[in-house]
Design a protein around this motif. Sequence first.
Motif, PDB file in Angstrom:
ATOM      1  N   ASP A 137      -3.362  12.823   6.859  1.00  0.00           N
ATOM      2  CA  ASP A 137      -3.195  14.154   6.286  1.00  0.00           C
ATOM      3  C   ASP A 137      -2.032  14.213   5.300  1.00  0.00           C
ATOM      4  OD1 ASP A 137      -1.275  13.733   8.170  1.00  0.00           O
ATOM      5  OD2 ASP A 137      -1.423  15.712   9.102  1.00  0.00           O
ATOM      6  N   ARG A 138      -1.174  13.174   5.273  1.00  0.00           N
ATOM      7  CA  ARG A 138      -0.069  13.110   4.301  1.00  0.00           C
ATOM      8  C   ARG A 138      -0.445  12.321   3.054  1.00  0.00           C
ATOM      9  NH1 ARG A 138       4.986  10.514   6.627  1.00  0.00           N
ATOM     10  NH2 ARG A 138       5.779  11.240   4.596  1.00  0.00           N
ATOM     11  N   ILE A 139      -1.659  11.748   3.052  1.00  0.00           N
ATOM     12  CA  ILE A 139      -2.042  10.854   1.960  1.00  0.00           C
ATOM     13  C   ILE A 139      -3.241  11.446   1.234  1.00  0.00           C
ATOM     14  CG2 ILE A 139      -2.779   8.521   1.358  1.00  0.00           C
ATOM     15  CD1 ILE A 139      -1.549   7.586   4.023  1.00  0.00           C
ATOM     16  N   GLN A 140      -3.059  11.773  -0.016  1.00  0.00           N
ATOM     17  CA  GLN A 140      -4.166  12.189  -0.855  1.00  0.00           C
ATOM     18  C   GLN A 140      -4.585  11.080  -1.820  1.00  0.00           C
ATOM     19  OE1 GLN A 140      -5.855  15.165  -0.569  1.00  0.00           O
ATOM     20  NE2 GLN A 140      -4.562  15.387   1.262  1.00  0.00           N
ATOM     21  N   VAL A 141      -3.638  10.213  -2.134  1.00  0.00           N
ATOM     22  CA  VAL A 141      -3.907   9.076  -3.012  1.00  0.00           C
ATOM     23  C   VAL A 141      -3.369   7.829  -2.328  1.00  0.00           C
ATOM     24  CG1 VAL A 141      -3.531   8.015  -5.269  1.00  0.00           C
ATOM     25  CG2 VAL A 141      -3.735  10.509  -5.075  1.00  0.00           C
ATOM     26  N   LEU A 142      -4.233   6.841  -2.132  1.00  0.00           N
ATOM     27  CA  LEU A 142      -3.818   5.549  -1.581  1.00  0.00           C
ATOM     28  C   LEU A 142      -3.795   4.547  -2.722  1.00  0.00           C
ATOM     29  CD1 LEU A 142      -4.914   3.955   1.766  1.00  0.00           C
ATOM     30  CD2 LEU A 142      -4.808   2.576  -0.291  1.00  0.00           C
ATOM     31  N   SER A 143      -2.623   4.031  -3.003  1.00  0.00           N
ATOM     32  CA  SER A 143      -2.431   3.198  -4.191  1.00  0.00           C
ATOM     33  C   SER A 143      -1.967   1.806  -3.796  1.00  0.00           C
ATOM     34  CB  SER A 143      -1.393   3.845  -5.117  1.00  0.00           C
ATOM     35  OG  SER A 143      -1.030   2.993  -6.168  1.00  0.00           O
ATOM     36  N   ILE A 144      -2.239   0.856  -4.688  1.00  0.00           N
ATOM     37  CA  ILE A 144      -1.657  -0.485  -4.587  1.00  0.00           C
ATOM     38  C   ILE A 144      -0.473  -0.489  -5.544  1.00  0.00           C
ATOM     39  CG2 ILE A 144      -2.069  -2.945  -4.934  1.00  0.00           C
ATOM     40  CD1 ILE A 144      -5.062  -2.289  -4.437  1.00  0.00           C
ATOM     41  N   TRP A 145       0.729  -0.601  -4.992  1.00  0.00           N
ATOM     42  CA  TRP A 145       1.937  -0.246  -5.717  1.00  0.00           C
ATOM     43  C   TRP A 145       2.916  -1.411  -5.750  1.00  0.00           C
ATOM     44  CZ3 TRP A 145       2.823   4.140  -8.403  1.00  0.00           C
ATOM     45  CH2 TRP A 145       4.127   4.450  -8.787  1.00  0.00           C
ATOM     46  N   ASP A 146       3.452  -1.687  -6.955  1.00  0.00           N
ATOM     47  CA  ASP A 146       4.496  -2.696  -7.119  1.00  0.00           C
ATOM     48  C   ASP A 146       5.843  -1.985  -7.153  1.00  0.00           C
ATOM     49  OD1 ASP A 146       6.375  -4.568  -8.323  1.00  0.00           O
ATOM     50  OD2 ASP A 146       4.647  -5.814  -8.783  1.00  0.00           O
ATOM     51  N   LEU A 147       6.685  -2.281  -6.156  1.00  0.00           N
ATOM     52  CA  LEU A 147       7.966  -1.587  -6.059  1.00  0.00           C
ATOM     53  C   LEU A 147       8.893  -1.921  -7.213  1.00  0.00           C
ATOM     54  CD1 LEU A 147       8.813  -1.839  -2.254  1.00  0.00           C
ATOM     55  CD2 LEU A 147       8.053   0.167  -3.510  1.00  0.00           C
ATOM     56  N   LEU A 148       8.926  -3.192  -7.626  1.00  0.00           N
ATOM     57  CA  LEU A 148       9.865  -3.616  -8.654  1.00  0.00           C
ATOM     58  C   LEU A 148       9.618  -2.903  -9.974  1.00  0.00           C
ATOM     59  CD1 LEU A 148      12.172  -5.520  -9.468  1.00  0.00           C
ATOM     60  CD2 LEU A 148      10.435  -7.199 -10.104  1.00  0.00           C
ATOM     61  N   THR A 149       8.367  -2.799 -10.359  1.00  0.00           N
ATOM     62  CA  THR A 149       8.030  -2.207 -11.654  1.00  0.00           C
ATOM     63  C   THR A 149       7.557  -0.762 -11.542  1.00  0.00           C
ATOM     64  OG1 THR A 149       5.761  -3.059 -11.489  1.00  0.00           O
ATOM     65  CG2 THR A 149       7.393  -4.467 -12.558  1.00  0.00           C
ATOM     66  N   PHE A 156       0.862  -1.174   0.000  1.00  0.00           N
ATOM     67  CA  PHE A 156       0.000   0.000   0.000  1.00  0.00           C
ATOM     68  C   PHE A 156       0.896   1.221   0.000  1.00  0.00           C
ATOM     69  CE2 PHE A 156      -3.088  -3.077   1.700  1.00  0.00           C
ATOM     70  CZ  PHE A 156      -4.144  -2.827   0.833  1.00  0.00           C
ATOM     71  N   TRP A 157       0.536   2.195  -0.829  1.00  0.00           N
ATOM     72  CA  TRP A 157       1.436   3.300  -1.173  1.00  0.00           C
ATOM     73  C   TRP A 157       0.680   4.611  -1.030  1.00  0.00           C
ATOM     74  CZ3 TRP A 157       6.541   3.127  -2.571  1.00  0.00           C
ATOM     75  CH2 TRP A 157       7.097   4.179  -3.311  1.00  0.00           C
ATOM     76  N   GLY A 158       1.347   5.629  -0.567  1.00  0.00           N
ATOM     77  CA  GLY A 158       0.710   6.927  -0.421  1.00  0.00           C
ATOM     78  C   GLY A 158       1.421   7.987  -1.214  1.00  0.00           C
ATOM     79  N   SER A 159       0.643   8.954  -1.730  1.00  0.00           N
ATOM     80  CA  SER A 159       1.212  10.103  -2.428  1.00  0.00           C
ATOM     81  C   SER A 159       0.267  11.277  -2.292  1.00  0.00           C
ATOM     82  CB  SER A 159       1.464   9.781  -3.904  1.00  0.00           C
ATOM     83  OG  SER A 159       0.239   9.571  -4.581  1.00  0.00           O
ATOM     84  N   ILE A 160       0.733  12.440  -2.714  1.00  0.00           N
ATOM     85  CA  ILE A 160      -0.088  13.639  -2.540  1.00  0.00           C
ATOM     86  C   ILE A 160      -0.922  13.955  -3.771  1.00  0.00           C
ATOM     87  CG2 ILE A 160       1.507  14.607  -0.849  1.00  0.00           C
ATOM     88  CD1 ILE A 160       2.620  16.394  -3.059  1.00  0.00           C
ATOM     89  N   ALA A 161      -0.678  13.247  -4.905  1.00  0.00           N
ATOM     90  CA  ALA A 161      -1.457  13.487  -6.123  1.00  0.00           C
ATOM     91  C   ALA A 161      -1.325  12.263  -7.019  1.00  0.00           C
ATOM     92  CB  ALA A 161      -0.983  14.747  -6.837  1.00  0.00           C
ATOM     93  N   PRO A 162      -2.284  12.060  -7.929  1.00  0.00           N
ATOM     94  CA  PRO A 162      -2.264  10.860  -8.772  1.00  0.00           C
ATOM     95  C   PRO A 162      -1.435  10.989 -10.047  1.00  0.00           C
ATOM     96  CG  PRO A 162      -4.291  12.048  -9.138  1.00  0.00           C
ATOM     97  CD  PRO A 162      -3.547  12.808  -8.069  1.00  0.00           C
ATOM     98  N   ASP A 163      -0.718  12.110 -10.234  1.00  0.00           N
ATOM     99  CA  ASP A 163       0.060  12.252 -11.447  1.00  0.00           C
ATOM    100  C   ASP A 163       1.337  11.419 -11.358  1.00  0.00           C
ATOM    101  OD1 ASP A 163       2.426  14.389 -10.679  1.00  0.00           O
ATOM    102  OD2 ASP A 163       0.573  14.682  -9.536  1.00  0.00           O
TER     103      ASP A 163
END
Length: 900
Positions: free
Chosen positions: A121-133, A79-86
């Motif tokens: 408050d640090r997460i705007q986008v919660l993603s399912i993320w593959d680290l390798l790719t 599970f991965w967090g970021s501030i925007a989906p770009d």
Amino acid sequence: MNYNLLIILGFGFFLFNNFLFFVSNADPGQSCPKTSPFVGFKSEFSMAQHQVRGFLTITDDCSFTVSQFDMLSGSDVHFWGSIAPDFDNLTNGFIISDYKLNETYKNASFSVKLSRNATWDRIQVLSIWDLLTESDFGHVILSNGSDLAPAPSGNDSGGEEGKSGPFRVPTMFDNCKVLSNDYRIRWSLDEDFIDIGLEAAISIQNYMAFGWANPNANSEVMIGGDVAVAGFTEEGMPFVDDFYITRYSECTIDKDGSAHGVCPDTIYEGSDPVGLVNNTKLSYGHRRDGVSFIRYRRPLVSVDTKYDLPVNYTENMTVIWALGLMRPPDTIRPYYLPQNHGGRMSVTYGHLVLNVSDQVNECLGPLDATDKEDQDLIIADANKPLVVTTGPAVHYPNPPNPSKVLYINKKEAPVLKVERGVPVKFSVQAGHDVALYITSDLIGGNATLRNKTETIYAGGSEAEGVLASPMELIWEPDRNTPDQVYYHSLFQKKMGWRVQVVDGGLSDMYNNSVLLDDQQVTFFWTLSKDSISIAARGEKKSGYIAIGFGTEMVNSYAYVGWIDDIGKGHVNSFWIDGRDASSVHPTNENLTDIRCKSENGIITFEFTRPLKPCSHNDRVECKNIIDPTTPLKVIWALGTKWSDEHLNEKNMHFETSHRPIQVLLMRGSAEAEQDLRPVLAVHGFMMFLAWGILLPGGIMAARYLKHVKGDSWYQTHVYLQYSGLAILLLGLLFAVAELRGLYVSSAHVKFGLAAIFLACVQPVNASMRPKKPANGEEVSSKRRLWEYLHFIVGRSAIIVGIAALFSGLKHLGDRYGDENVHGYLWALILWFAIGTMIVTYLEYQEKQRRSGRILGRSNWVLGNLEEEDSIDLLSPARASAQKDAQHSGRMEVQLEPMNR
């Protein structure tokens, strides 16, 4: 008593410690506050790839739940967090939980705790993320204090999503029905409309059809059916059209303009200017992981009563469906039209009774397509350059991605297929900010900047150009290039895609190849300075293939390639010293670049090995030396099964070569092995005749026959030397002609060439002999130097020639293992021992004769005292005699008859 008390106290202390441990390590979620405005937020996952579906619910400040979750497995998924989906923000995100998702999920539900450094408050986008790719499988965009999250914009085309219904994520529905193993229908009811999702693991060239059967139809349920046909255009864009079935045939149009078969509603009417006939409205469509998904909306009761059937959502109705290939549009029929579905019922077509108001969820888990690759395939041609440009990202296979990606021959991020040994030419016209390179890294963009290692096979910072001034890059994959590499830009991540490196032809990968005996096995090789790369391919189906170096399998070094029970290829080396399984001994040769594969039962294996395996003579594999200048005898065998352990008679071959083939490694050719022992025997006899009889005899004639009157000693010396030299040259030419080359590698060849060179120097030296001194004259320094050289070169030639004879016998024994070689060696030793004794005796006689001559010279003898060549200039006796004669001042008088 005290002892029991200590036990009780110790046990109590143990329980107390465990209690403290339990309290300190209790689930923090039980006491986690609910102060965040995101608490209670619920949304659906937007599918990016790997067939992600499901719901996310934020339960408190440090945890969330996932329900009805589907996903195909990845490699290192978090599970991965970021501030925007770009692209930039997603790739610069962070892991928000220790929970890993490295498996396939089927309608799963579970709870996840955030990491200590992760807060909502640090997460705007919660993603399912593959680290390798660096891949986004799916994500949720969080919205403060609301359960309504906007649907993220994607690269796939759809209809007017915001106007087509109250759904936020187009891949989610209330119901799902399995039509076949590869085909599902999903739907949701919305007042007077029904939203339908067609989902199938099919090729992009195939259609999906679903609709309602005519309730008045008898046995032929599809005649009069109202169906929607959905798919993707040749440009990869989704479409859906309303069709009506009049007969079991493809749509055809008669000369009078009438249509029949499976045709769009608009073809029957000729046109549909106000959209009353085609009542299916595309909402969304994508291709992910080899699965086609089309969402569309249709009214339950259509205004088109001629070609559309009303859907009573409260009743059981018969629905029909089909899968099959599409016919692309042409000038007569400007529609994508379904072709005959073919196949078996319930696999490519069928019908069933369905009540759309029932709650149905038969789809447990994601569809898993066999072929997940949807990108265009470009096969590189050595004669045509691949034009590399950039363009907008529409269907990039590994989201997220930058807005601009690489195009090859006007195709977006295609799969590039190249062959080992065939040069690939790129014409780079992508701009000065895009530098093409071939790399082992899946992401590209210079892996060293991400503290990772990569192998660069071609290209780099200089491989950039524009349309007006393209840059030419040539890359030739070799046999050591991995099966999969990537083309990317050096300056930007994730702009290119995958390169398939295939063995399109072993002949392209190796410099030489020959068919072995019976033409059942092909042998390939490439010579390097200190190693040789070898490949063998069976020309018929087998369980394993073996090649051996030797005249037969017994006493040979063998290399075996086979495929095990789980489909993995192996190549091992063996020493074989018998005909049963116990005589096959594994060796520890240093084999590298090992590959073995089977295609339709045809096995091919490859490896690289040193020419000289090792320097330890105590190991059997160290004797397996390949001399490129010597013909390599190669044999082969095919069998049904092989194992590197517990060999038995069942592992033996079912077919073998009948005779070895001599492979001329340096010439790149082969020939059936001939028994060269007769040829070498003639060569050896000629050399023995020269070095063992004629040349030594000529030297002995010059040394020991000068006392004979006349010049017979000289004639004998010359005839024997020239005869020996002629036989030497004939023997050399004979061997070179039969062996098809002169290879200076073995000690025998080196000794032989050195001896022949010295022998050839002697006649040249003799022709330059200075004039002998007249009577009473002192011997010149040139004459004395010449005699020294003539003496040293002649004796050296004999010594080296004898060494060549002995090394030749040893070479014969090493090559053929001839048991008679030892006898020949002893016979040769005996011959030269006898010759040494004869020379010793003659040398003794010569010394006696010289002593007598010196005594005789002290008397005045009337007669011809002209100097003879019978006295050796190198002899100390002669030198002193001449000196005495000069100092005596004695006059020598020649008496002649008066009547002359």
